[in-house]
Design a protein around this motif. Structure first.
Motif, PDB file in Angstrom:
ATOM      1  N   HIS A 117       0.836  -1.200   0.000  1.00 36.01           N
ATOM      2  CA  HIS A 117       0.000   0.000   0.000  1.00 36.01           C
ATOM      3  C   HIS A 117       0.869   1.247   0.000  1.00 36.01           C
ATOM      4  O   HIS A 117       0.580   2.231  -0.696  1.00 36.01           O
ATOM      5  N   SER A 118       1.932   1.214   0.769  1.00 29.80           N
ATOM      6  CA  SER A 118       2.843   2.361   0.841  1.00 29.80           C
ATOM      7  C   SER A 118       3.474   2.633  -0.520  1.00 29.80           C
ATOM      8  O   SER A 118       3.572   3.792  -0.944  1.00 29.80           O
ATOM      9  N   SER A 119       3.886   1.592  -1.218  1.00 29.57           N
ATOM     10  CA  SER A 119       4.499   1.800  -2.530  1.00 29.57           C
ATOM     11  C   SER A 119       3.501   2.382  -3.529  1.00 29.57           C
ATOM     12  O   SER A 119       3.855   3.186  -4.386  1.00 29.57           O
ATOM     13  N   LEU A 160       3.238   6.852   4.982  1.00 32.70           N
ATOM     14  CA  LEU A 160       3.157   6.375   6.370  1.00 32.70           C
ATOM     15  C   LEU A 160       1.922   6.920   7.072  1.00 32.70           C
ATOM     16  O   LEU A 160       1.255   6.191   7.812  1.00 32.70           O
ATOM     17  N   LEU A 161       1.613   8.195   6.845  1.00 31.03           N
ATOM     18  CA  LEU A 161       0.412   8.779   7.459  1.00 31.03           C
ATOM     19  C   LEU A 161      -0.863   8.127   6.937  1.00 31.03           C
ATOM     20  O   LEU A 161      -1.770   7.810   7.707  1.00 31.03           O
ATOM     21  N   ILE A 162      -0.919   7.918   5.641  1.00 33.44           N
ATOM     22  CA  ILE A 162      -2.118   7.317   5.058  1.00 33.44           C
ATOM     23  C   ILE A 162      -2.276   5.874   5.519  1.00 33.44           C
ATOM     24  O   ILE A 162      -3.379   5.446   5.882  1.00 33.44           O
ATOM     25  N   ILE A 163      -1.197   5.119   5.541  1.00 35.32           N
ATOM     26  CA  ILE A 163      -1.272   3.725   5.971  1.00 35.32           C
ATOM     27  C   ILE A 163      -1.606   3.640   7.465  1.00 35.32           C
ATOM     28  O   ILE A 163      -2.397   2.788   7.886  1.00 35.32           O
ATOM     29  N   ALA A 164      -1.056   4.539   8.274  1.00 36.50           N
ATOM     30  CA  ALA A 164      -1.338   4.525   9.714  1.00 36.50           C
ATOM     31  C   ALA A 164      -2.809   4.802   9.999  1.00 36.50           C
ATOM     32  O   ALA A 164      -3.371   4.282  10.960  1.00 36.50           O
ATOM     33  N   HIS A 165      -3.450   5.613   9.158  1.00 39.65           N
ATOM     34  CA  HIS A 165      -4.848   5.995   9.383  1.00 39.65           C
ATOM     35  C   HIS A 165      -5.799   5.321   8.397  1.00 39.65           C
ATOM     36  O   HIS A 165      -6.954   5.712   8.293  1.00 39.65           O
ATOM     37  N   LYS A 169     -12.388   5.746   9.378  1.00 38.20           N
ATOM     38  CA  LYS A 169     -13.453   5.873   8.378  1.00 38.20           C
ATOM     39  C   LYS A 169     -13.207   7.033   7.402  1.00 38.20           C
ATOM     40  O   LYS A 169     -13.321   6.868   6.197  1.00 38.20           O
ATOM     41  N   SER A 170     -12.861   8.218   7.921  1.00 34.00           N
ATOM     42  CA  SER A 170     -12.665   9.376   7.042  1.00 34.00           C
ATOM     43  C   SER A 170     -11.439   9.194   6.143  1.00 34.00           C
ATOM     44  O   SER A 170     -11.454   9.544   4.967  1.00 34.00           O
ATOM     45  N   TYR A 171     -10.361   8.635   6.678  1.00 34.54           N
ATOM     46  CA  TYR A 171      -9.160   8.400   5.873  1.00 34.54           C
ATOM     47  C   TYR A 171      -9.380   7.272   4.876  1.00 34.54           C
ATOM     48  O   TYR A 171      -8.810   7.293   3.789  1.00 34.54           O
ATOM     49  N   ASN A 172     -10.188   6.294   5.247  1.00 35.74           N
ATOM     50  CA  ASN A 172     -10.448   5.175   4.364  1.00 35.74           C
ATOM     51  C   ASN A 172     -11.092   5.636   3.062  1.00 35.74           C
ATOM     52  O   ASN A 172     -10.770   5.161   1.991  1.00 35.74           O
TER      53      ASN A 172
END
Length: 180
Positions: A117-119, A160-165, A169-172
């Motif tokens: 996902h990070s890549s 990293l921020l996107i994967i951590a969150h 629900k809002s980030y998803n």
């Protein structure tokens, strides 16, 4: 087809870099600079084809020989004055370094899913950060180590921020909208 596009891209980049003082290439250089800047767009397609070839074929190889060829290509790319040869040397280097790496068998881990996902985030955001960096520098002298460090740092931090969150629900929704 993609190898042919790679060669075309390398030739355009070489003409823009090496042939800008040659009158014969002046029209090609002006056209390239006004439209595609250089041939890197086409060269990227060649790397996709190389990856597909490596994934599809079971090749026999000698790791030491591949690393030796990669090292020779890297050294030669700093010695050779013509950029079209340098692009070919880089292509060979990628092949020689990537082939042994994909043969490494790693145990299953949930970390790999996060890295995948990070890549994806890094892939889809790096040009946005590069454009932003270029705009900050008024599109002058934007290629170099400073751009590499800034763009790499920002894409990794963003991933990293996107994967951590990702499970929030809002980030998803944001993640799925941009990165599927």
């Amino acid at each position: 087809m993609s190898l042919a596009l790679f060669v075309i891209g390398a030739a355009v980049s070489a003409i823009v870099l090496d042939g800008s003082n040659i009158a014969t290439f002046s029209v090609v250089v002006r056209l390239a600079k006004q439209t595609i800047i250089n041939g890197r767009l086409f060269m990227g397609i060649g790397y996709f084809a190389l990856g597909m070839l490596i994934a599809e074929k079971k090749m026999r190889y000698n790791k030491n020989a591949l690393f030796a060829v990669a090292f020779e290509c890297i050294v030669s790319s700093y010695i050779v004055p013509y950029s079209i040869i340098v692009y070919a040397l880089r292509y060979i280097t990628v092949f020689c370094l990537f082939l042994p790496i994909i043969q490494i068998n790693l145990p299953a881990s949930s970390v790999y899913v996060k890295l995948r996902h990070s890549s994806k985030v890094v892939y889809f955001t790096h040009m946005l950060f590069f454009f932003t960096w270029s705009a900050i520098k008024s599109f002058q002298n934007v290629n170099g180590m400073d751009a590499f460090v800034i763009v790499t740092s920002m894409t990794v931090i963003t991933s990293l921020l996107i994967i951590a969150h990702k499970d929030d629900k809002s980030y998803n929704r944001i993640y799925n909208a941009f990165f599927g």
